[in-house]
Scaffold this motif. Sequence first.
Motif, short mmCIF file in Angstrom:
data_model
loop_
_atom_site.label_atom_id
_atom_site.label_comp_id
_atom_site.label_asym_id
_atom_site.label_seq_id
_atom_site.Cartn_x
_atom_site.Cartn_y
_atom_site.Cartn_z
N VAL A 1 0.83 -1.02 0.07
CA VAL A 1 0.00 0.08 0.07
C VAL A 1 1.01 1.39 -0.11
CG1 VAL A 1 -1.61 1.31 1.21
CG2 VAL A 1 -1.98 -1.21 1.13
N GLY A 2 0.79 2.22 -0.92
CA GLY A 2 1.34 3.57 -1.11
C GLY A 2 0.52 4.45 -0.99
N VAL B 1 -3.42 -0.97 -8.67
CA VAL B 1 -4.60 -0.43 -8.23
C VAL B 1 -4.69 0.90 -7.83
CG1 VAL B 1 -6.85 -1.01 -6.87
CG2 VAL B 1 -5.12 -2.91 -7.55
N VAL B 2 -5.63 1.74 -8.56
CA VAL B 2 -5.56 3.18 -8.03
C VAL B 2 -7.40 3.52 -7.91
CG1 VAL B 2 -5.22 5.53 -8.39
CG2 VAL B 2 -3.78 3.73 -9.37
N PRO B 3 -7.61 3.29 -6.59
CA PRO B 3 -9.26 3.44 -6.45
C PRO B 3 -9.73 4.79 -6.93
CG PRO B 3 -8.28 2.73 -4.42
CD PRO B 3 -7.11 3.13 -5.32
N PRO C 1 0.62 -10.74 -5.95
CA PRO C 1 1.10 -9.46 -5.32
C PRO C 1 0.21 -8.28 -6.01
CG PRO C 1 2.51 -10.02 -7.16
CD PRO C 1 1.64 -11.33 -6.95
N THR C 2 -0.05 -7.23 -4.96
CA THR C 2 -0.91 -6.24 -5.42
C THR C 2 -0.07 -5.02 -4.96
OG1 THR C 2 -2.28 -6.46 -3.75
CG2 THR C 2 -3.00 -7.46 -5.81
N TYR C 3 -0.29 -3.76 -5.69
CA TYR C 3 0.07 -2.52 -5.45
C TYR C 3 -1.31 -1.51 -5.36
CZ TYR C 3 2.13 2.25 -5.42
OH TYR C 3 2.69 3.44 -5.10
N LEU C 4 -1.49 -1.06 -4.08
CA LEU C 4 -2.72 -0.21 -4.03
C LEU C 4 -2.25 1.20 -3.68
CD1 LEU C 4 -5.78 -0.16 -3.59
CD2 LEU C 4 -5.25 -0.37 -1.14
N ARG C 5 -2.52 2.02 -4.48
CA ARG C 5 -1.95 3.59 -4.44
C ARG C 5 -3.11 4.50 -3.91
NH1 ARG C 5 -1.38 8.34 -8.88
NH2 ARG C 5 0.77 8.12 -9.31
N LEU C 6 -2.94 5.05 -2.96
CA LEU C 6 -3.95 5.92 -2.29
C LEU C 6 -3.55 7.33 -2.02
CD1 LEU C 6 -4.37 3.62 0.94
CD2 LEU C 6 -5.65 3.65 -0.98
N GLY C 7 -4.33 8.24 -2.07
CA GLY C 7 -4.31 9.69 -1.86
C GLY C 7 -4.08 10.30 -0.37
#
Length: 308
Positions: free
Chosen positions: A101-102, A134-136, A155-161
Motif C-alpha cells: 500500500v502506497g 490498483v488506483v481506487p 501481489p498487488t500495489y494499492l495507490r492511495l491519496g
Amino acid sequence: MAETEPERMSTRAAFADALPELAARHNVLVVDTDTGSVKPAPGMDYLNVGIAENAAVGLAAGAEHCGRRALVCTFAAFSVSRAFEFIKLDIAYPRRRVCVVGTHGGASGGWLGPTHHATEDLALMNALPNMRVVVPADARQAVSLLGQCLEYDGPTYLRLGRKDSPVFAGLPEPELGVPQEVRPGRDLALVATGPEILATALEVARGLAAAGYDAQVINAHTVDPEAARAVGRAVDADCRWLVTLEEAWTSGGMGAQVASALGARGIRWLPLGVSGFLPPGSHGALLEDSGLTAGAVLRRVLEFVDHP
C-alpha cells in the motif's frame, strides 16, 4: 452515470478505517513503516518496523512464504523507489500474496515536495510481471478494492491519496482488473484513473458534449498491462480519439498501457499526465500547474480533435 458528490474523503482515510476488520477477517499480517496511516486494533496482527521500507517488504515476503498473507503500508514514493528491488525479487518474482500500500500517491504529498511525490509509481509497478496495480476512484472503492487485494492470489500495489478527494454517486462496485464505463460515448474515450482525475474527466465530457462531441468516460481503477487490455475492449467500437488522464508520469503509466492495447485499432492518442518533477505546493496547485484541471484538459482535447 457517475456524478461527483458534495462530500469528500481521502482514500487513505477510508483505508485506515477499514483495515483492522479486513486484516482480521483475512488473517493478514500488517507491516507498517511508521506512516501514521494504520490504526492498530485488537485482533489485528501489526508490526511497525519504522522507516525501513526494504526490511518491511522482506519481512512481509517471509511471512507469506510461511503461510501468512501480508500487507505493507508505506509512502508510495519510498516503496516504489527505495524498496523496488525487494518488491521485484521478494514479492513479484515468486508471486507472493502481499499487498503493498502506497500512500501519498501522485502529487498528493503536496508541500512535502518531490521527495514525497510519487509520479513514477505506476510506471515502475507496471513494469513488474505478476503485479496488479490498483488506483481506487474514491474512498468507497478504496475499501472494496483493499478487500479484493487481500483475497487476490498474487501481489498487488494499492495507490492511495493523502487528503480529501472526490466521492462519486452512481459508481458501480469495482471488480479487480475490470474497467468501468461511467459515461457512454462514441466519438472519443476519456480513460481516467484516481479520484481527482476521474472528476476532471466527467467535467471535461460535459464540456465536450456542449461542443458537439460524444465522450465516453472509463474509470481505470486497475492500471496494469492485463487491465489495460480490458480497457481496450471497453473502448467504444466507433471511438476515433483516445485521451488518457493520470496523476503520474505518462511514460510507462496507465495511458501507455492502454495505448499499447489499442494500437492495432489505429486510434489517435493524447496522453495527459504529470510532466517532470513537481515543486512543493498544494495538491490543487500542482494539478493546475500540470494542466490536469478540467478547463486545461478541455482546451487540450478540443485542440487535439480539431487539428488532425
